[in-house]
Design a protein around this motif. Sequence first.
Motif, short mmCIF file in Angstrom:
data_model
loop_
_atom_site.label_atom_id
_atom_site.label_comp_id
_atom_site.label_asym_id
_atom_site.label_seq_id
_atom_site.Cartn_x
_atom_site.Cartn_y
_atom_site.Cartn_z
N TYR A 1 0.93 -1.06 0.17
CA TYR A 1 -0.19 0.27 0.31
C TYR A 1 0.99 0.45 0.13
O TYR A 1 2.16 0.98 0.73
CB TYR A 1 -1.10 0.46 1.26
N GLU B 1 -1.46 0.55 9.03
CA GLU B 1 -2.02 0.82 10.48
C GLU B 1 -0.57 0.02 11.35
O GLU B 1 0.23 0.93 12.03
CB GLU B 1 -2.45 -0.02 11.49
N ASN B 2 0.28 -1.03 11.44
CA ASN B 2 1.52 -1.30 11.54
C ASN B 2 2.50 -2.50 10.64
O ASN B 2 2.62 -3.64 10.63
CB ASN B 2 1.07 -2.64 12.63
N PRO B 3 3.18 -1.44 10.16
CA PRO B 3 4.62 -1.39 8.55
C PRO B 3 5.05 -1.96 9.49
O PRO B 3 5.78 -2.07 10.29
CB PRO B 3 4.32 -0.23 8.46
N ASP C 1 3.26 -2.28 3.97
CA ASP C 1 3.08 -3.60 3.82
C ASP C 1 1.15 -4.23 4.67
O ASP C 1 0.34 -4.42 4.62
CB ASP C 1 3.96 -5.20 4.59
N ASP C 2 1.53 -3.05 5.48
CA ASP C 2 0.14 -2.37 6.35
C ASP C 2 0.85 -1.20 6.64
O ASP C 2 1.26 -0.79 7.65
CB ASP C 2 0.36 -3.72 7.84
N THR D 1 9.63 -11.30 4.59
CA THR D 1 7.90 -11.37 4.48
C THR D 1 7.01 -11.46 2.85
O THR D 1 8.24 -11.00 1.76
CB THR D 1 6.56 -10.01 5.20
N GLU E 1 5.61 -9.89 1.32
CA GLU E 1 5.90 -8.38 0.70
C GLU E 1 6.40 -7.85 0.36
O GLU E 1 6.66 -6.96 -0.37
CB GLU E 1 4.58 -7.05 1.68
#
Length: 257
Positions: free
Chosen positions: A3, A42-44, A39-40, A63, A65
């Motif tokens: 993202y 909220e909590n990358p 990758d996230d 990961t 990602e």
Amino acid sequence: MIYEADRQVKNKLNPMFESMDDTIIFSCLQGHLGTAWVDDLENPSVAQIIVGIFVIYAGDPHTKEAEEMVRNLPEFALVIGETDEWKQLIETVHQDSAEKFQRYRFEKNPDHLDRTHIQNIISPLPEGYEMKKIDKAIANEPSLHKVSEDFISQFDSVEDFLARGTGFAVVKDGKVVCGATSYSIYDEGIEIEVATHPDHRGKGLATITSATLIEDCLDKGLYPSWDAANETSVHMAKKFGYKFKESYDTYCIERSS
């Protein structure tokens, strides 16, 4: 899935990149230039920064990602991984196209740049050459971009560069033959881009133009950061007073069409 990070998410990435002393990172995370991918939201746990041709990774390279990010490149990229694990992933994914070489970092200490010394380097140009601040006419001059495609390409437009960037050019017979500009910008300063047309090298143009830009930055309270791509650039940086810090692995990757 990866993202694109907005300014709020970028703020979460500072700890992930804190061990990497690179103004390209500052430029992106401070919201000036480039994009960041995570990758996230909220909590990358893994992140990618892209500013111009520079691509930098940090976080967990194990990961799925991370591999997606390593494939998420511009057509031509200079890629930097934070750790040996990142380097291994880059080499595995791009084994047929990645060419590893060394770039060179310098300490970012304004005290190393003596204004009087810099001024003394700014000697008169050879006859027929003229130093000019880059304005709209020069920024639109095709010869500027033939010397280096990267002088202003990181900015949204010529107008954006003129509003936020800075630079100087040496002109001969109406054509730009040398330039030194802000490749990127960050809160405390700029990253310098310098290049000379092959037909006009060996005349000291790059040294004089770079010194002019460095002096201009010091006058404005900005730090003119220098990161070298080769030994010639290292030698020039030392001439100005920059102190060598370390060499680091960089991958040149050109995607096949």
